[in-house]
Each structure stands twice: as structure tokens, then as C-alpha cells.
Design a protein around this motif. Structure first.
Motif, PDB file in Angstrom:
ATOM      1  N   ASP A 129       8.782  16.987 -29.137  1.00 53.04           N
ATOM      2  CA  ASP A 129      10.115  17.520 -29.437  1.00 53.04           C
ATOM      3  C   ASP A 129      10.018  19.023 -29.682  1.00 53.04           C
ATOM      4  N   ARG A 163      11.953   6.966 -20.125  1.00 60.72           N
ATOM      5  CA  ARG A 163      12.320   6.744 -21.526  1.00 60.72           C
ATOM      6  C   ARG A 163      12.951   5.367 -21.726  1.00 60.72           C
ATOM      7  N   LYS A 219      12.874   1.230 -21.804  1.00 57.59           N
ATOM      8  CA  LYS A 219      11.945   0.136 -22.054  1.00 57.59           C
ATOM      9  C   LYS A 219      11.847  -0.745 -20.811  1.00 57.59           C
ATOM     10  N   ASP A 243       7.683  -4.337 -26.947  1.00 60.40           N
ATOM     11  CA  ASP A 243       8.025  -2.937 -27.226  1.00 60.40           C
ATOM     12  C   ASP A 243       6.846  -1.980 -27.070  1.00 60.40           C
ATOM     13  N   SER A 244       5.633  -2.493 -27.193  1.00 58.50           N
ATOM     14  CA  SER A 244       4.482  -1.595 -27.175  1.00 58.50           C
ATOM     15  C   SER A 244       3.530  -1.815 -26.003  1.00 58.50           C
ATOM     16  N   THR A 268       7.283   4.215 -23.833  1.00 61.79           N
ATOM     17  CA  THR A 268       8.302   4.317 -24.887  1.00 61.79           C
ATOM     18  C   THR A 268       7.645   4.267 -26.261  1.00 61.79           C
ATOM     19  N   ALA A 269       6.570   3.463 -26.405  1.00 57.86           N
ATOM     20  CA  ALA A 269       5.851   3.401 -27.682  1.00 57.86           C
ATOM     21  C   ALA A 269       5.094   4.700 -27.940  1.00 57.86           C
ATOM     22  N   GLU A 273       7.636   7.382 -28.892  1.00 56.97           N
ATOM     23  CA  GLU A 273       8.134   7.195 -30.259  1.00 56.97           C
ATOM     24  C   GLU A 273       7.215   7.881 -31.264  1.00 56.97           C
ATOM     25  N   ARG A 316       7.127  12.123 -30.432  1.00 54.60           N
ATOM     26  CA  ARG A 316       8.346  12.824 -30.806  1.00 54.60           C
ATOM     27  C   ARG A 316       8.378  13.170 -32.300  1.00 54.60           C
ATOM     28  N   GLN A 317       7.524  12.523 -33.058  1.00 53.94           N
ATOM     29  CA  GLN A 317       7.476  12.796 -34.491  1.00 53.94           C
ATOM     30  C   GLN A 317       6.417  13.843 -34.849  1.00 53.94           C
TER      31      GLN A 317
END
Length: 546
Positions: free
Chosen positions: A366, A442, A444, A479-480, A534-535, A538, A541-542
Motif C-alpha cells: 500500500d 485480487r 478469490k 481463503d489461503s 489474496t492471502a 492481505e 497491504r498491512q
């Protein structure tokens, strides 16, 4: 690549021959190689202890084993039938074909020579004699194209069968044409009363009559034969149209298309730098990439040449040359080749150790960073501050972008490393010129019916770049993680996993013959695994990077 699972062992349950054949057929249809490798020895053991009878189901199974390139399984099953006394001419021919496909040419000849006598005057006899021609043709190819005696024997074998039934034995005829043309190009003196051009014209007339009898429709092998005949006559525009037709056949599988591609490259010596190869070969490779069970291993320089050819074709608009539908397919293929340019082999002293790929920094973090970054696995490259066993430090390896012909050192400091998703991101010293980064999805990934395809491009075994296509279906995801059967091996670690639009959806990191299922931890299957992008996003981005 050919399947090489063994076909020997002891049966585990009292399934009948029919039940085993049906189960094996289903496993082949689903490309469940673990089941195939388990069922083949059970079928062989059953045949050896209980005996066997030839059946239509056996014919279908042996044909399916070949079409899925399970040549060792095909050989072992056919051999078991022969040893049980159920070796019909068809079974013996399939046995010989499996030997040829594995390069066991002397053994194949030993089977085919008596079979040609045993089945003389029948279709199987003609096929056996034609396969003897194939043995000699492969001996010619294996000898680097210098074994004139093998070339002459191949021409003689094919021509004899073609003369006897010109309307039926067209595959024998087209091999006569191809080998006579090769002899002329190489200035080899061979004896044959057939003329390449006249025979090609005759074959086209035979095919046209067959298509008229079938209300204008054709089949893959007839179309492939017409394609070769048109190449022989230097009618390259018509050959291109036949290649488009051939690649559009839903019934033409990877074995058939791959066989035609090899014939054009090995015997006709077509290449990417001149006509008609520059238009025909991309069409067939594109078709091959879209088939289940395909594999495509290419020389990096050939890929670079083909990218240039397709870029040139795009400049004059693909639609004008190939039509709208096929041009869209070729653009898809071109996009795949372009993606390969951004994928590097991670090397230590020239030895491949893994795979990495370019990404735009702002797609991961980001922050408005202009940099191009390299992504790979943490078990391939890791920070010295938090080392992982077996991983290299950045200053111990280089990134070799083979397609771009560019090698670069890596920044000594890792930008980001996370063991939970087995991901390392770092800067490179000099990005390859004019190579765009890979687009990262981006969205899933979801499981569809039928399952969507996953494409992996990397450097398996530390070799040159390879597209992993065989059995490339998504098995499951959450999800991962993504699970898929796309074949990989050491050296693919860190490879991008693409969806059907060539967007990166996963970071490949390993596989297992008994991978725990995502939907049931108590069960396992043969699968490869990637961490979903996507995982990864996630997490990245932090992270604040500069």
C-alpha cells in the motif's frame, strides 16, 4: 510428459476384470494418476492369476492409456494380456506402439515383424507394417537425420502398405510424402516409385471425397493429413486454414496434436523463423496448451522468437489472418508467452534452484512505489536475519530471465518475508528491459463445475522454462490455499500459478502424493499446493515499506 507409474504388484480386492477396466477408464478420464498407478498393477495381477478375455472395454482402455500418454501402463497391461494367451493382433499392436512411444524401437520391431505375418491381409496387418515404418522413421530421427538406411526402410514400409489400399491407408501415405520431401531437402538418394507432390494431391482428393461422403465434416486425423499434404505442395495459406480447423476440433486431444506438432518439427523441419512454421506452429502449440494432458517444454530462444512472430502478426492484426475467434485464442497464447518473459530461474553458479517472478511494487504494498520487485518462496530465498533451513541469502543467487536473455543480481536486503505463506519479496539490481510485471488477481479463486484450469510456468528440476499443463485442473481451495494437479517438481518452487486469463492467483510452494484434502483433513489426494495471492495481499497491504 509421459506417465511412468509401474504396473506390477498384487491386487488388493476381488474386483472382476470388467470392474477393473471400468475403474481404470474412469481414472484416466479424470486424470487421477494416483488411481491409475494403483489400478494398473491390480489389473495386471488379476490377468496373471485369473486369465483374461479380449473385449471392447479392453480396446477402449488401451486406447485411453495411450491418449493420456500412460505408455508404461499401456505396455504392462498389453503384455499381461499377451502372456495370458489373450494377445489378439490388436493387443500386440498396442503393445508395440507403447514400446515405440517409449523409445524401445528394437523391442517394438521384434513384436511387429511376426505380427505383420500373422495378420497379413487384414487391417491389423496393415497397421503393424505401418508401425514398422514408424520404427525406422524414429531410428532416422534418433540418429540425427543421418541414418539413410533407416530412412529408406521407413519409406519402403509405408509405401508398400499405401499402394495396397490408397483410400484407407492415408496415414501411411502422408508419411511417404513427408519422408520423400525430407530426402529431397537433405539430398539423400532413396528408391521409391511414388512422387511426393503427386501423392499429396492424391491424398487431398481422397480426404475431400471422404468429407463429401460425411456431409462436409472431417475428423482430426484426416485434417492433420490434409495439413501436411498442403505443406508438401507449398500451399501455405490453405495449410494455415487446416491448422485452424484441426486446432478447433474438440475431439483432437493432446496426443494427436502433439504428434502432428512433432511431425512438422522433426520431419518437415518447420521452425519459428520462417514460413510456414511461423504461422502453423503457434496455432498448434496454442491448441496443445488448451488440451488436458498436455505438456509444453520449449527452448527459451524459441519462445522469444515466437513472441516476436506473434507481435508482428498483431501489428497487421491477427483478425485479418486468422479470423476473430482464432485470433482471440492466439492472443491468449501470446499473453501466456509474454508472461513467461517475467519469470526468472533463481540460480547459484548457473544451477537452477527455484523460480521467481516480477511484480509491480504497488500491486503488493500500500505505497506508491515505482519499483519492479521479485517474488519467490521463503524456502528458496530468505533474509539472513530470519534464516530458513535450505534457503539462500539474496547475495548467494541471481535471477535469470531466460526469455528476455537477462541475468541480474538481487538486492542484499529482503524487502518482506513471511514463512506462513512461504513468500519472499525483494528488489533486483537491474530489471529486464521491456518486460512488464505479472498482473496479480485480487479476486478469490472459486471452485467451478467443470473445474477451472490452473497454469504453472517455472523451471522444474532447475531446467529451462516449462509450461506445466498436464492435468491442470483446480481440485479445491479455501481463503489461503489452492490445490491443483498441475504437475510440478523441484525448481518450480516460487512459480506463479495463473488462472485462465493469465492473472497470478497463487504462489506455488510444494506438492505431495498424499496431500491432506482441504475439505476433509482425514483424507488425502495427489496434489500441488499454492498460497492464494489474496492471502498474500492481505498480509503485504498491512506492511509499510519505503
Amino acid at each position: 510428459m509421459p506417465r511412468t507409474g509401474t504396473c506390477c504388484g498384487n491386487g488388493r480386492s476381488a474386483m472382476t476384470e470388467i470392474e477393473l477396466l471400468k475403474a481404470l477408464g474412469n481414472a484416466l478420464q479424470e486424470m487421477n494418476w494416483r488411481a491409475v498407478d494403483e489400478l494398473c498393477p491390480r489389473l495386471v495381477a488379476h490377468i496373471r492369476t485369473q486369465g483374461a478375455k479380449p473385449s471392447n472395454l479392453l480396446v477402449q482402455t488401451l486406447s485411453s492409456l495411450r491418449r493420456k500418454r500412460c505408455f508404461n501402463g499401456m505396455m504392462q497391461v498389453a503384455e499381461a494380456f499377451i502372456q495370458s494367451g489373450a494377445g489378439t493382433p490388436f493387443v500386440k499392436r498396442q503393445y508395440a506402439q507403447a514400446l515405440i512411444d517409449q523409445g524401445m524401437l528394437t523391442a517394438a520391431s521384434a513384436v511387429l515383424t511376426p505380427l505383420a505375418i500373422e495378420a497379413a491381409g487384414t487391417r491389423e496387418g496393415d497397421e503393424a507394417r505401418g508401425l514398422l515404418g514408424s520404427v525406422y522413421k524414429q531410428l532416422f530421427v534418433a540418429g540425427g537425420g543421418t541414418n539413410v538406411d533407416a530412412l529408406q526402410r521407413a519409406i519402403t514400409a509405408y509405401a508398400a502398405v499405401y499402394r495396397e489400399n490408397r483410400a484407407r491407408n492415408i496415414w501411411h501415405g502422408i508419411n511417404v510424402v513427408a519422408l520423400l520431401a525430407r530426402a529431397t531437402r537433405d539430398r539423400f538418394a532413396v528408391n521409391c516409385d511414388l512422387d511426393a507432390a503427386s501423392t499429396a494431391e492424391e491424398l487431398l482428393a481422397t480426404i475431400a471425397a471422404a468429407e463429401d461422403d460425411n456431409f462436409g465434416s472431417s475428423d482430426p486425423w484426416l485434417t492433420a493429413t490434409a495439413l501436411e499434404s498442403l505443406v508438401a505442395l507449398e500451399r501455405y495459406g490453405d495449410a494455415e486454414q487446416r491448422a485452424i480447423q484441426y486446432s478447433s476440433f474438440g475431439t483432437a486431444d493432446s496426443f494427436e496434436i502433439g504428434s502432428t506438432l512433432r511431425q512438422l518439427e522433426e520431419i518437415w523441419q518447420l521452425n519459428d523463423s520462417s514460413d510456414p512454421g511461423r504461422s502453423l506452429l503457434p496455432l498448434l502449440r496454442c491448441a496443445l496448451m488448451q488440451r488436458d494432458g498436455a505438456s509444453l517444454l520449449r527452448d527459451p530462444r524459441a519462445i522469444a522468437q515466437e513472441r516476436a512472430n506473434l507481435a508482428a502478426a498483431a501489428a497487421v492484426t491477427l483478425e485479418k489472418r486468422f479470423g476473430d475467434t482464432k485470433s482471440k485464442t492466439l492472443r491468449w497464447y501470446r499473453d501466456g508467452l509474454d508472461r513467461a518473459a517475467a519469470i526468472a530461474r533463481i540460480e547459484q553458479m548457473g544451477r537452477g534452484e527455484g523460480t521467481g517472478w516480477l511484480v509491480r511494487a504497488s500491486d503488493l504494498f500500500d505505497a506508491a512505489l515505482p519499483d519492479l520487485l521479485l517474488v519467490t518462496n521463503a524456502h528458496v530465498i530468505c533474509d539472513r536475519k530470519s534464516p530458513r533451513a535450505g534457503a539462500f541469502a539474496p547475495d548467494q543467487v541471481e535471477a535469470n530471465f531466460q526469455i528476455a536473455g537477462h541475468v541480474t543480481a538481487l538486492d542484499a536486503d529482503v524487502l518482506w518475508c513471511n514463512l506462513d505463506v512461504d513468500c519472499t519479496v525483494l528488489r533486483i539490481k537491474t530489471p529486464p528491459p521491456n518486460v512488464p510485471p505479472l498482473p496479480v488477481s485480487r479476486r478469490k479463486v472459486e471452485v467451478w463445475k467443470p473445474p477451472q484450469r490452473m497454469y504453472v510456468i517455472g523451471y522444474p528440476g532447475g531446467r529451462d522454462i516449462e509450461f506445466s499443463l498436464q492435468d491442470n485442473r483446480l481440485l479445491d481451495c479455501d481463503d489461503s490455499r489452492l490445490h491443483y494437479r498441475t504437475p510440478t517438481e523441484g525448481g518450480n518452487s516460487g512459480s506463479p500459478v495463473f488462472d485462465e486469463a493469465w492473472n497470478v492467483v497463487g504462489l506455488h510452494h510444494g506438492g505431495d502424493m498424499r496431500m491432506q484434502r482441504i475439505d476433509n483433513r482425514d483424507e488425502s489426494y495427489q496434489a500441488n499446493e499454492a498460497f492464494a495471492m489474496t492471502a498474500v495481499l492481505e498480509m503485504t497491504r498491512q506492511v509499510r515499506v519505503t
